[in-house]
Enzyme design. Structure first.
Site, PDB file in Angstrom:
ATOM      1  N   TYR A 124       9.092  44.632  -5.095  1.00 46.61           N
ATOM      2  CA  TYR A 124       9.351  45.915  -5.764  1.00 46.61           C
ATOM      3  C   TYR A 124      10.146  46.872  -4.871  1.00 46.61           C
ATOM      4  CZ  TYR A 124       6.134  44.452  -9.385  1.00 46.61           C
ATOM      5  OH  TYR A 124       5.532  43.759 -10.404  1.00 46.61           O
ATOM      6  N   LYS A 171       0.040  33.820  -1.379  1.00 47.68           N
ATOM      7  CA  LYS A 171       0.650  32.490  -1.565  1.00 47.68           C
ATOM      8  C   LYS A 171       1.194  32.067  -0.195  1.00 47.68           C
ATOM      9  CE  LYS A 171       2.078  29.183  -4.404  1.00 47.68           C
ATOM     10  NZ  LYS A 171       1.196  28.341  -5.223  1.00 47.68           N
ATOM     11  N   ASP A 205      -2.495  31.309  -7.456  1.00 43.43           N
ATOM     12  CA  ASP A 205      -2.600  30.485  -8.671  1.00 43.43           C
ATOM     13  C   ASP A 205      -4.049  30.063  -8.911  1.00 43.43           C
ATOM     14  OD1 ASP A 205      -2.032  29.236  -6.276  1.00 43.43           O
ATOM     15  OD2 ASP A 205      -0.798  27.643  -7.116  1.00 43.43           O
ATOM     16  N   ASP A 229       0.220  43.345  -9.720  1.00 40.66           N
ATOM     17  CA  ASP A 229       0.685  43.733 -11.049  1.00 40.66           C
ATOM     18  C   ASP A 229       0.219  42.711 -12.088  1.00 40.66           C
ATOM     19  OD1 ASP A 229       2.066  44.900 -13.113  1.00 40.66           O
ATOM     20  OD2 ASP A 229       4.063  44.596 -12.270  1.00 40.66           O
TER      21      ASP A 229
END
Ligand code: NAD
Length: 340
Positions: A124, A171, A205, A229
């Site tokens: 972002y 991740k 995930d 988000d």
């Protein structure tokens, strides 16, 4: 004492849910003076830009704002006003509680999660460019400073609110440097809270699957901007949808309270949108301003009205409008003794 608060009504359903929220907050027992400023579409029409300087000045001056959602053009056009506001005011922590409510048709009854999303960097940061005509690059920025700061916010929130565990979501198996730094920063901060708050981490995930299968195992989640988000919408879905999911953007100089959801343009002007998410964002604002009893009383009134199912909006299974739901909450607040 009267609190002067910046009110940004926003786009789409924003003005309707903002009006409903202000009426409810005016009935909360705390006195407000609303300083209304426009951002988004209304500001473009009036001032030629979506986030005029006087809007930022108003929030800086009052230190507290409540805002409705603002439309962001997809794929082209101006940069998100929401992201610009968070970055310009360094509102580094996005706090999004997701708690089950009786009366809503959901898959679980006992979800009680708190999402702490880093709000200023990651993808972002808005650094992207074309590489020739047929490739594009977005730069993901993760710093130790911002990662430790958001982790500390999550642990301090856990301590202050009697929560037992913080889970860092990442991740780092693939993005070994950027997400690796986020995870390392969370571990560093976690060590300071050892014995007081448990710490664990999950790959994003797997986290999504676990949240869908067994959300009761989790408590406070801390995430970089993009995963925060996405996962906060997932968590909103666990507790009844975007219409009931509140949020707060908190920095050292100011705080801006806003629902998780967007401007839902198809419902604009129809008196159909659910104002619950923005009203509950208002309850977070009451707590931030130092009125925990009034905040709890407001949350209780909202939860009771929803549990009774007599004055709920379409997304909660009812047929009451935006204003009618607010009226029901105000009636309920009036019936209870005011706490001052
Ligand atoms: P959205 O949240 O506006 O809508 C998603 C779905 O949820 C739609 O079906 C919508 O009707 C429903 N919904 C949302 N809020 C509701 C409410 N209060 N009551 C009842 N139903 C509600 O998401 P979107 O369609 O992806 O985005 C629309 C616009 O909002 C986009 O321009 C997006 O950029 C913007 N947006 C702004 C913010 C913000 O201001 N912080 C956040 C998210 C999206």
């Amino acid at each position: 004492m009267t609190h002067r608060v910046t009110l940004i009504p926003g786009d789409g359903i924003g003005p309707e849910i903002a009006a409903a929220t202000c009426r409810v907050l005016d009935a909360s027992g705390v006195a407000f003076e609303w300083e209304t400023v426009e951002a988004g579409q209304a500001a473009i029409e009036q001032y030629g830009k979506p986030l005029p300087d006087h809007v930022l000045e108003s929030v800086r001056r009052n230190r507290v704002a409540i805002k409705g959602p603002i439309t962001t053009p997809v794929g082209a056009g101006f940069r998100s006003v929401n992201v610009s506001l968070r970055q310009a005011l360094d509102l580094y922590a996005n706090l999004r509680p997701a708690r089950s409510m009786k009366g809503l048709d959901t898959r679980y009854e006992d979800v009680d999660l708190v999402i702490v999303r880093e709000n200023t960097e990651d993808l972002y940061a808005g650094i992207e460019h074309m590489v020739g005509r047929d490739a594009a690059e977005s730069i993901k920025i993760i710093t130790r400073y911002a990662s430790e700061r958001i982790a500390r916010f999550a642990f301090d929130y856990a301590v202050a609110n009697g929560r037992r565990m913080v889970t860092a979501v990442h991740k780092a198996n693939i993005m070994k440097l950027s997400d690796g730094l986020f995870l390392e920063s969370c571990r560093t901060v976690a060590a300071e809270y050892e014995g007081r708050v448990e710490f664990q981490d999950r790959i994003v995930d797997n986290m999504c699957m676990q949240l869908v299968q067994k959300p009761e195992l989790y408590d406070v989640l801390v995430l970089p901007n993009l995963y925060g988000d996405i996962v906060s919408d997932l968590c909103a879905g666990l507790v009844g949808g975007l219409g009931v999911a509140p949020g707060a953007n908190i920095g050292t100089e100011a705080a801006v309270f806003e629902p998780v959801h967007g401007s839902a343009p198809k419902y604009a002007g129809l008196d159909r949108a659910n104002p619950t998410a923005m009203i509950l964002s208002g309850a977070l604002m009451l707590r931030h301003l130092g009125y925990p009893e009034q905040a709890t009383r407001l949350e209780r009134a909202v939860r009771e009205i929803i549990a009774e199912g007599r004055a709920t909006t379409y997304d909660m299974g009812g047929s009451t409008g935006t204003a009618g739901f607010a009226d029901a909450v105000i009636d309920r607040l009036g019936a209870a003794p005011a706490i001052r």
